[in-house]
Design a protein around this motif. Structure first.
Motif, PDB file in Angstrom:
ATOM      1  N   GLY A  81       0.811  -1.432  -0.282  1.00 14.80           N
ATOM      2  CA  GLY A  81       0.146   0.090   0.706  1.00 14.80           C
ATOM      3  C   GLY A  81       0.404   1.509  -0.356  1.00 14.80           C
ATOM      4  N   LEU A  82       2.384   1.138   0.715  1.00  8.06           N
ATOM      5  CA  LEU A  82       2.724   2.502   0.825  1.00  8.06           C
ATOM      6  C   LEU A  82       3.251   2.848  -0.425  1.00  8.06           C
ATOM      7  N   GLY A  83       3.780   1.678  -1.181  1.00  4.33           N
ATOM      8  CA  GLY A  83       4.506   1.900  -2.698  1.00  4.33           C
ATOM      9  C   GLY A  83       3.931   2.293  -3.534  1.00  4.33           C
ATOM     10  N   ILE A  84       2.527   2.187  -3.612  1.00  3.22           N
ATOM     11  CA  ILE A  84       1.542   3.001  -4.299  1.00  3.22           C
ATOM     12  C   ILE A  84       1.601   3.936  -3.974  1.00  3.22           C
ATOM     13  N   ILE A  85       0.926   4.474  -2.660  1.00  2.00           N
ATOM     14  CA  ILE A  85       0.787   5.976  -2.800  1.00  2.00           C
ATOM     15  C   ILE A  85       2.111   6.795  -3.200  1.00  2.00           C
ATOM     16  N   THR A  86       3.512   6.411  -2.240  1.00  2.00           N
ATOM     17  CA  THR A  86       4.468   6.807  -3.009  1.00  2.00           C
ATOM     18  C   THR A  86       5.064   6.978  -4.841  1.00  2.00           C
ATOM     19  N   GLU A  87       3.882   6.012  -5.888  1.00  2.00           N
ATOM     20  CA  GLU A  87       4.704   5.556  -6.640  1.00  2.00           C
ATOM     21  C   GLU A  87       4.040   7.246  -7.287  1.00  2.00           C
ATOM     22  N   VAL A  88       2.432   7.114  -6.460  1.00  2.00           N
ATOM     23  CA  VAL A  88       1.800   7.957  -7.436  1.00  2.00           C
ATOM     24  C   VAL A  88       2.429   9.691  -7.105  1.00  2.00           C
ATOM     25  N   TRP A  89       3.048   9.772  -5.429  1.00  2.00           N
ATOM     26  CA  TRP A  89       3.613  10.781  -5.436  1.00  2.00           C
ATOM     27  C   TRP A  89       4.545  11.227  -5.722  1.00  2.00           C
ATOM     28  N   LYS A  90       5.814  10.043  -6.990  1.00  2.00           N
ATOM     29  CA  LYS A  90       7.006  11.020  -7.490  1.00  2.00           C
ATOM     30  C   LYS A  90       6.536  11.395  -8.827  1.00  2.00           C
ATOM     31  N   SER A  91       5.537  10.911  -9.378  1.00  2.00           N
ATOM     32  CA  SER A  91       5.209  11.434 -10.467  1.00  2.00           C
ATOM     33  C   SER A  91       4.518  12.399 -10.018  1.00  2.00           C
ATOM     34  N   MET A  92       4.345  13.110  -9.179  1.00  2.00           N
ATOM     35  CA  MET A  92       3.846  14.926  -8.930  1.00  2.00           C
ATOM     36  C   MET A  92       4.273  15.500  -8.139  1.00  2.00           C
ATOM     37  N   GLU A  93       5.625  15.113  -7.527  1.00  2.00           N
ATOM     38  CA  GLU A  93       6.413  15.701  -6.419  1.00  2.00           C
ATOM     39  C   GLU A  93       7.232  17.330  -7.817  1.00  2.00           C
ATOM     40  N   PRO A  98       8.731  22.920  -1.890  1.00  2.00           N
ATOM     41  CA  PRO A  98       9.980  22.716  -1.360  1.00  2.00           C
ATOM     42  C   PRO A  98       9.183  22.083  -0.346  1.00  2.00           C
ATOM     43  N   GLU A  99       9.157  23.067   0.439  1.00  2.00           N
ATOM     44  CA  GLU A  99       8.516  22.665   1.543  1.00  2.00           C
ATOM     45  C   GLU A  99       7.387  21.806   1.365  1.00  2.00           C
ATOM     46  N   VAL A 100       5.852  21.965   0.554  1.00  2.00           N
ATOM     47  CA  VAL A 100       5.608  20.948   0.541  1.00  2.00           C
ATOM     48  C   VAL A 100       5.831  19.651   0.018  1.00  2.00           C
ATOM     49  N   VAL A 101       6.823  19.144  -0.732  1.00  2.00           N
ATOM     50  CA  VAL A 101       7.925  18.235  -0.873  1.00  2.00           C
ATOM     51  C   VAL A 101       8.132  17.577   0.725  1.00  2.00           C
ATOM     52  N   ASN A 102       9.114  17.996   1.285  1.00  2.00           N
ATOM     53  CA  ASN A 102       9.195  17.511   2.715  1.00  2.00           C
ATOM     54  C   ASN A 102       8.230  17.589   3.073  1.00  2.00           C
ATOM     55  N   PHE A 103       7.350  17.947   3.796  1.00  2.00           N
ATOM     56  CA  PHE A 103       5.868  17.300   4.036  1.00  2.00           C
ATOM     57  C   PHE A 103       5.537  16.533   3.777  1.00  2.00           C
ATOM     58  N   VAL A 104       5.653  15.848   2.743  1.00  2.00           N
ATOM     59  CA  VAL A 104       4.772  14.800   2.034  1.00  2.00           C
ATOM     60  C   VAL A 104       5.606  13.941   1.927  1.00  2.00           C
ATOM     61  N   ALA A 105       7.105  13.953   1.976  1.00  2.00           N
ATOM     62  CA  ALA A 105       7.914  13.176   2.093  1.00  2.00           C
ATOM     63  C   ALA A 105       7.859  12.624   3.864  1.00  2.00           C
ATOM     64  N   GLU A 106       7.699  13.335   4.546  1.00  2.00           N
ATOM     65  CA  GLU A 106       7.852  12.832   6.150  1.00  2.00           C
ATOM     66  C   GLU A 106       6.571  12.166   6.054  1.00  2.00           C
ATOM     67  N   PHE A 190      -5.771  11.126  -2.960  1.00  2.00           N
ATOM     68  CA  PHE A 190      -5.541  11.382  -1.892  1.00  2.00           C
ATOM     69  C   PHE A 190      -4.836  12.594  -1.424  1.00  2.00           C
ATOM     70  N   LEU A 191      -3.367  12.823  -3.103  1.00  2.00           N
ATOM     71  CA  LEU A 191      -2.765  13.181  -2.149  1.00  2.00           C
ATOM     72  C   LEU A 191      -3.278  14.768  -2.847  1.00  2.00           C
ATOM     73  N   HIS A 192      -4.277  15.170  -4.081  1.00  2.00           N
ATOM     74  CA  HIS A 192      -4.898  16.019  -4.730  1.00  2.00           C
ATOM     75  C   HIS A 192      -4.829  16.186  -3.069  1.00  2.00           C
ATOM     76  N   GLY A 193      -5.927  15.951  -2.351  1.00  2.00           N
ATOM     77  CA  GLY A 193      -6.801  16.485  -1.215  1.00  2.00           C
ATOM     78  C   GLY A 193      -5.947  16.922  -0.373  1.00  2.00           C
ATOM     79  N   ILE A 194      -4.368  16.306   0.003  1.00  2.00           N
ATOM     80  CA  ILE A 194      -3.359  17.234   0.669  1.00  2.00           C
ATOM     81  C   ILE A 194      -2.644  18.170   0.485  1.00  2.00           C
ATOM     82  N   LEU A 195      -2.691  18.297  -0.699  1.00  2.00           N
ATOM     83  CA  LEU A 195      -1.956  19.742  -1.222  1.00  2.00           C
ATOM     84  C   LEU A 195      -2.986  20.448  -1.120  1.00  2.00           C
TER      85      LEU A 195
END
Length: 314
Positions: A81-93, A98-106, A190-195
């Motif tokens: 599950g984490l791999g799917i979310i991380t894969e999608v985020w890599k296509s968006m980041e 930078p501050e948003v990238v760091n937030f989602v990375a954490e 989910f990730l667009h909602g966070i953004l």
């Protein structure tokens, strides 16, 4: 009708601030429903498979046990599950500041999530009460499937904890998503909602906001499984505990943390479980069936229908 479930992370019991591997915070309420959230069910039946020993334990205690995520048959599901979310985020980041990238990375940091998952407990069920794969995997040679009314939600039982007021956060009967396209689409939402939540905010971001989003991340992760398991039609009730140590039970030589799930009535009185039926498996003998009936009568569930599998014995 199945629908996106409104997340309600509510501190149901007063107590210390939540402590979930760094997810400290107070009361969190996430209202409304959205396709970014795991889909829950509130109609029909859900089916929990167990052996005859589990049947007696469940009926005698009027409770199901949500067990530590470490007892999952495939702990690698968390990584999936984490791999799917991380894969999608890599296509968006690349398009994010930078501050948003760091937030989602954490937010998606594996070590931080693993620490949080130490407080996650799961109860599994299925939409299919007569599944050959479920009989083989979870019920043993003498097991049953227990039908539950989905509309009657189960609640965490605080009586087994070592403090008088633990923080209990839960969500009942999330549908597991198996199709990769669905998983990716949900992660994108989910990730667009966070953004969107971060728009207009400046670092350091609100800790309570981060807590809510990491709890939502955990729910996303536990609602994804590899497509190879699609025939399980799995549902999960997820519980997270803060400010207390859950009780433990012995499984062989191991001590397994668990959270009792009960049905609460008026005045927080424990009620009988919302059983609709008990189904025995395709290999049950006449002696097995008599044993199931005896257990049901002795525990006060004699009026619940006892029905048989329709799968031909081979």
């Amino acid at each position: 009708m199945d629908q996106p479930t409104a997340l309600a992370f509510v501190r149901r019991l007063a107590g210390k601030d939540l402590s979930l591997g760094g997810l400290e915070g107070g009361e969190i309420q996430v209202s409304g429903s959205s396709p970014m959230y795991p889909v829950g069910i509130s109609t029909g039946e859900v089916w929990h498979y167990t052996d005859v020993g589990g049947l007696r334990g469940i009926l005698e205690s009027n409770s199901f046990w949500a067990s530590s995520f470490r007892t999952m048959n495939d702990p690698g599901e968390i990584g999936y599950g984490l791999g799917i979310i991380t894969e999608v985020w890599k296509s968006m980041e690349a398009k994010q500041p930078p501050e948003v990238v760091n937030f989602v990375a954490e937010l998606l940091d594996p070590d931080s999530l693993l620490a949080a998952f130490e407080h996650v407990h799961l109860l599994s069920a299925s939409r299919d009460g007569d599944s050959l794969s479920q009989w083989r995997s979870y019920a043993g040679t003498d097991g049953v499937s227990l039908g539950l009314a989905a509309r009657s939600a189960l609640s965490s039982d605080p009586s087994g904890f070592d403090v008088s007021a633990p923080n209990i956060w839960g969500m009942s009967w999330i549908k597991v998503a198996y199709r990769r396209k669905v998983q990716i689409a949900r992660c994108e939402l989910f990730l667009h909602g966070i953004l969107r939540d971060l728009e207009g905010s400046t670092p350091p971001y609100d800790p309570a906001q981060r807590t809510a989003q990491q709890l939502q991340t955990i729910l996303q992760i536990v609602s994804f499984k590899h497509p190879a398991f699609v025939d399980e039609r799995e549902l999960r009730s997820t519980v997270m505990i803060g400010g207390a140590e859950p009780p433990v039970r012995q499984r062989g030589n191991a001590s397994v943390p668990y959270v009792p799930l009960i049905r609460l009535g008026p005045g927080n009185q424990v009620q009988r479980l919302p059983l609709t039926a008990v189904r025995y498996g395709p290999t049950a003998t006449a002696g097995d069936i008599a044993k199931y009936r005896q257990v049901m009568v002795e525990t006060g569930y004699g009026s619940v229908p006892l029905i048989g599998s329709e799968i031909p014995f081979r």
